[in-house]
Design a protein around this motif. Structure first.
Motif, PDB file in Angstrom:
ATOM      1  N   GLY A  44      25.538  62.780  16.400  1.00 11.32           N
ATOM      2  CA  GLY A  44      26.879  62.570  16.928  1.00 11.32           C
ATOM      3  C   GLY A  44      27.964  63.319  16.205  1.00 11.32           C
ATOM      4  O   GLY A  44      29.145  63.086  16.471  1.00 11.32           O
ATOM      5  N   GLY A  47      30.256  64.834  18.586  1.00 13.46           N
ATOM      6  CA  GLY A  47      30.551  63.914  19.667  1.00 13.46           C
ATOM      7  C   GLY A  47      31.899  64.115  20.330  1.00 13.46           C
ATOM      8  O   GLY A  47      32.118  63.620  21.442  1.00 13.46           O
ATOM      9  N   LEU A  48      32.819  64.821  19.676  1.00 13.28           N
ATOM     10  CA  LEU A  48      34.123  65.092  20.283  1.00 13.28           C
ATOM     11  C   LEU A  48      34.099  66.333  21.162  1.00 13.28           C
ATOM     12  O   LEU A  48      35.125  66.712  21.738  1.00 13.28           O
ATOM     13  N   PRO A  70      33.987  58.784  14.932  1.00 11.22           N
ATOM     14  CA  PRO A  70      35.298  59.295  15.353  1.00 11.22           C
ATOM     15  C   PRO A  70      36.423  58.278  15.332  1.00 11.22           C
ATOM     16  O   PRO A  70      37.577  58.644  15.111  1.00 11.22           O
ATOM     17  N   TRP A 164      45.265  56.429  28.426  1.00  7.60           N
ATOM     18  CA  TRP A 164      43.937  55.815  28.366  1.00  7.60           C
ATOM     19  C   TRP A 164      43.948  54.413  28.967  1.00  7.60           C
ATOM     20  O   TRP A 164      43.029  54.020  29.681  1.00  7.60           O
ATOM     21  N   ALA A 220      40.612  60.913  18.919  1.00  7.74           N
ATOM     22  CA  ALA A 220      39.160  60.834  19.072  1.00  7.74           C
ATOM     23  C   ALA A 220      38.788  59.937  20.244  1.00  7.74           C
ATOM     24  O   ALA A 220      37.850  60.236  21.001  1.00  7.74           O
ATOM     25  N   GLN A 221      39.507  58.838  20.429  1.00  6.68           N
ATOM     26  CA  GLN A 221      39.229  57.973  21.567  1.00  6.68           C
ATOM     27  C   GLN A 221      39.442  58.711  22.882  1.00  6.68           C
ATOM     28  O   GLN A 221      38.610  58.654  23.790  1.00  6.68           O
ATOM     29  N   ARG A 223      39.376  61.907  23.429  1.00 10.73           N
ATOM     30  CA  ARG A 223      38.379  62.968  23.561  1.00 10.73           C
ATOM     31  C   ARG A 223      37.029  62.440  24.037  1.00 10.73           C
ATOM     32  O   ARG A 223      36.181  63.210  24.486  1.00 10.73           O
ATOM     33  N   SER A 224      36.816  61.124  23.935  1.00  8.67           N
ATOM     34  CA  SER A 224      35.529  60.563  24.346  1.00  8.67           C
ATOM     35  C   SER A 224      35.422  60.390  25.857  1.00  8.67           C
ATOM     36  O   SER A 224      34.338  60.074  26.359  1.00  8.67           O
ATOM     37  N   ASP A 225      36.504  60.572  26.597  1.00 10.05           N
ATOM     38  CA  ASP A 225      36.420  60.472  28.048  1.00 10.05           C
ATOM     39  C   ASP A 225      35.519  61.591  28.571  1.00 10.05           C
ATOM     40  O   ASP A 225      35.776  62.773  28.319  1.00 10.05           O
ATOM     41  N   PRO A 226      34.465  61.271  29.314  1.00  7.00           N
ATOM     42  CA  PRO A 226      33.504  62.309  29.706  1.00  7.00           C
ATOM     43  C   PRO A 226      34.070  63.366  30.642  1.00  7.00           C
ATOM     44  O   PRO A 226      33.691  64.542  30.561  1.00  7.00           O
ATOM     45  N   ALA A 229      36.162  65.704  28.494  1.00  6.08           N
ATOM     46  CA  ALA A 229      35.296  66.536  27.659  1.00  6.08           C
ATOM     47  C   ALA A 229      34.639  67.649  28.463  1.00  6.08           C
ATOM     48  O   ALA A 229      34.561  68.800  28.007  1.00  6.08           O
TER      49      ALA A 229
END
Length: 516
Positions: A44, A47-48, A70, A164, A220-221, A223-226, A229
């Motif tokens: 991971g 992961g970002l 993250p 978000w 980081a949160q 950036r985790s949206d698929p 990304a």
């Protein structure tokens, strides 16, 4: 630069940012001795995701950030980590063109910004990173056209305002399918608001971010949206910030609530926010912050077809006023003297067919008082009347000016008038205010039209107004710009259905915009 994707390209678009895990793939671009010397990193660490940005005819910025944990500061050791990178002409990296090693430093959150040069203009490239025995997702990017290229086309997507907590970033799934050459993001990449359980998603943390670690966690949160990304991994982005990357409605070094944030405290907050912004954006080293200052206004060229002037409407502005009379004070500035002169020089000396201005906030008038008199939103250009009107006066002698804006969480497409007080005044340009990716969630359309439809007689320059979530897509050619307002039916669920709400056209050398 547009057209139907090839079969290989369609496969890449469908899979998004596909992670390459095969050891044989890594062997192709890192010798065995170097692999043996690597300090292992946890799963991971990439992961970002990956991203690219600010395309030049011969170069591009490649980005990633090492962050195995993250939402808790990143989780990396307090050491410099070597990161190998490679860029190739094909998705399988059988035709590598550049490679090297960057250093992910703890003082920059172990982010990596590689400014690759020596590439060919107007070409697609694929790239990836490797560190500690781990290999990143593969990204695809594209360089700008040759400086003297006057033909061809450019597909540009305009996005802004992704909260978000208000919803999922579903418009990016449709944007990915539309395959833009470049994405222009004009602000509110994150929101600094406190966590709330009222929406479909909840912000991390316990309050607003103020420190560097808190801002890193918030980015980081997001950036985790698929969908976000995948879009970052498939096209270069040109970014600028608005207010929520720091604090709502801030101006210069003045916070929204100066009675609650002292000057020194807000300067510290700006410093942390700008540092985290740089760490998470695919921008060049010119944007490395200097304390509470960051250089964001800049210019990008797309051959002789389009010049893109990216503004900074936050760092240099006067504090917002609160009345119509105050908004007409000639001493107020949105841009500051240096940036304003830079913009005017770039517009008047431009060799491009189209002169695009990326403005975080709406430039056309919004009169929210029905009937006689005026009432404006003072955080927008309406609150800086003299400077805005002077700029529009300059537009009259600029070739094909088109303003691309955000902030409003609405689609608001307008003619730009030389004098909004005179309905018969000359049209000097066009403005597309893009709706939000998710901010305001699934808005009540009936309530929106009940509020705004009665204002249309007071704003005859409006061509399209709407409150759906989505983005705008532009196909820019020498003879005109074809624009589509792409919207989704929901952002409160992870999947959505997209469609075209409106189609518009800007003809070359004919100021203004018309609905097709």
């Amino acid at each position: 630069m547009t057209g139907a994707p090839s079969p290989d390209r369609r496969r890449f678009l469908t899979t998004g940012a596909a992670v390459l895990t095969a050891a044989a793939s890594a062997q192709l671009w890192l010798p065995a001795s170097a692999q043996a010397a690597e300090t292992p990193l946890p799963d991971g660490v990439f992961g970002l995701g990956v991203a690219s940005g600010d395309p030049l005819p011969d170069g591009i910025v490649l980005w990633t950030r090492l962050a195995p944990d993250p939402l808790n500061g990143g989780g990396m050791p307090d050491t410099v980590v070597p990161v190998a990178w490679e860029i190739a002409e094909d998705e399988r990296f059988r035709k590598p063109v550049r490679r090297g090693t960057a250093h992910a430093r703890p003082e920059y959150g172990h982010s990596v910004h590689v400014d690759v040069r020596g590439l060919r203009p107007g070409r697609a490239y694929w790239y990836r990173f490797r560190a500690g025995g781990r290999i990143s997702p593969t990204g695809r990017t594209r360089t700008a056209p040759h400086p003297h290229a006057g033909s061809g086309s450019l597909r540009l997507a305009l996005a802004s305002c992704q909260n978000w907590q208000h919803g999922y970033f579903t418009p990016y799934a449709d944007m990915l399918a539309q395959d833009p050459d470049v994405v222009l993001f004009v602000g509110d990449y994150i929101y600094e608001s406190t966590p709330s359980s009222a929406g479909p998603r909840r912000h991390e943390g316990t309050g607003e971010p103020y420190t560097l670690t808190q801002y890193r966690n918030r980015y980081a949160q997001y950036r985790s949206d698929p969908d976000l990304a995948a879009m970052h991994a498939n096209a270069p982005w040109v970014v600028t910030f608005d207010d929520h990357e720091v604090d709502n409605d801030w101006a210069g070094q003045v916070p929204q609530d100066p009675d609650k944030q002292s000057h020194d405290a807000f300067v510290a907050r700006l410093t942390a926010a700008f540092q985290a912004y740089y760490e998470h954006m695919p921008v060049r080293a010119t944007a490395i912050p200097d304390g509470p200052h960051i250089q964001m206004y800049r210019r990008l060229e797309f051959g002789r077809l389009a010049r893109l002037n990216v503004l900074d409407t936050r760092q240099f502005r006067s504090d917002q006023v609160t009345s119509q009379a105050a908004a007409e004070d000639p001493s107020l500035t949105m841009l500051g003297a240096a940036q304003k002169q830079w913009l005017l020089d770039g517009l008047h000396r431009s060799p491009a067919r189209w002169n695009l201005v990326a403005s975080q906030i709406m430039m056309a008038e919004t009169d929210i008082l029905p009937g006689e008199g005026k009432l404006w939103y003072y955080d927008a250009w309406d609150g800086y009347q003299v400077e805005r009107n002077a700029l529009l006066d300059e537009f009259a002698s600029v070739r094909n000016p088109v303003v691309l804006s955000g902030d409003r969480h609405l689609t608001m497409i307008s003619d730009l008038k030389k004098d909004f007080a005179d309905p018969s005044s000359d049209v000097v340009g066009a403005e597309f205010v893009g709706t939000s990716i998710s901010s305001n969630g699934d808005q009540d359309q009936a309530a929106f039209h009940a509020q705004f439809d009665p204002l249309k007689p007071d704003n005859p320059h409006w061509k399209v107004i709407d409150a759906h979530r989505g983005y705008h897509l532009f196909d820019i050619r020498r003879d005109g710009i074809d624009a589509r307002v792409r919207v989704v039916d929901t952002v409160v669920r992870p999947q959505a259905t997209a469609g075209t709400l409106a189609t518009l056209r800007v003809e070359a050398d004919e100021p203004g915009v018309r609905v097709v």
